[in-house]
Design a protein around this motif. Sequence first.
Motif, PDB file in Angstrom:
ATOM      1  N   ALA A 173       0.701  -1.235  -0.017  1.00  0.00           N
ATOM      2  CA  ALA A 173      -0.182   0.071   0.063  1.00  0.00           C
ATOM      3  C   ALA A 173       1.064   1.390   0.072  1.00  0.00           C
ATOM      4  O   ALA A 173       0.928   2.382  -0.962  1.00  0.00           O
ATOM      5  N   LYS A 174       2.029   1.255   0.714  1.00  0.00           N
ATOM      6  CA  LYS A 174       2.799   2.458   0.732  1.00  0.00           C
ATOM      7  C   LYS A 174       3.634   2.542  -0.572  1.00  0.00           C
ATOM      8  O   LYS A 174       3.683   3.615  -1.065  1.00  0.00           O
ATOM      9  N   LYS A 199       2.508   1.739  -3.295  1.00  0.00           N
ATOM     10  CA  LYS A 199       1.447   2.329  -4.430  1.00  0.00           C
ATOM     11  C   LYS A 199       1.277   3.696  -4.014  1.00  0.00           C
ATOM     12  O   LYS A 199       1.132   4.556  -5.112  1.00  0.00           O
ATOM     13  N   GLN A 200       1.107   4.260  -3.005  1.00  0.00           N
ATOM     14  CA  GLN A 200       0.894   5.523  -2.688  1.00  0.00           C
ATOM     15  C   GLN A 200       1.997   6.465  -3.099  1.00  0.00           C
ATOM     16  O   GLN A 200       1.811   7.520  -3.644  1.00  0.00           O
ATOM     17  N   THR A 201       3.375   5.751  -3.030  1.00  0.00           N
ATOM     18  CA  THR A 201       4.578   6.603  -3.156  1.00  0.00           C
ATOM     19  C   THR A 201       4.629   6.587  -4.770  1.00  0.00           C
ATOM     20  O   THR A 201       4.917   7.623  -5.244  1.00  0.00           O
ATOM     21  N   ALA A 229       2.076   9.262  -5.753  1.00  0.00           N
ATOM     22  CA  ALA A 229       2.466  10.632  -5.463  1.00  0.00           C
ATOM     23  C   ALA A 229       3.644  10.996  -6.466  1.00  0.00           C
ATOM     24  O   ALA A 229       3.621  12.201  -6.849  1.00  0.00           O
TER      25      ALA A 229
END
Length: 61
Positions: free
Chosen positions: A6-7, A9-11, A14
Motif C-alpha cells: 500500500a505504501k 502504491k501511494q509513493t 504521488a
Amino acid sequence: MGRGRAKAKQTKVARDLKYRTHDTDLGALARELHGESDEVDTTTDEVDVDDKWSDYVDRRD
C-alpha cells in the motif's frame, strides 16, 4: 505488517502526480470553481417527485 504494498502504491502515485506534466484546462477549472457549467441542464422543474410513487397510493375515491 502488510503495509508495504500500500505504501509503495501511494509513493508511486504521488511521484507520478508530482513529476508528470499535465495539460490543465484552466478555463474549465475556473468555471468549475465558480459554479458555472458547460453542460446543458437536463433536469426540469415540472417533474413531480410523487409520480414515481403513484402506483403505491391507496386511492379511495
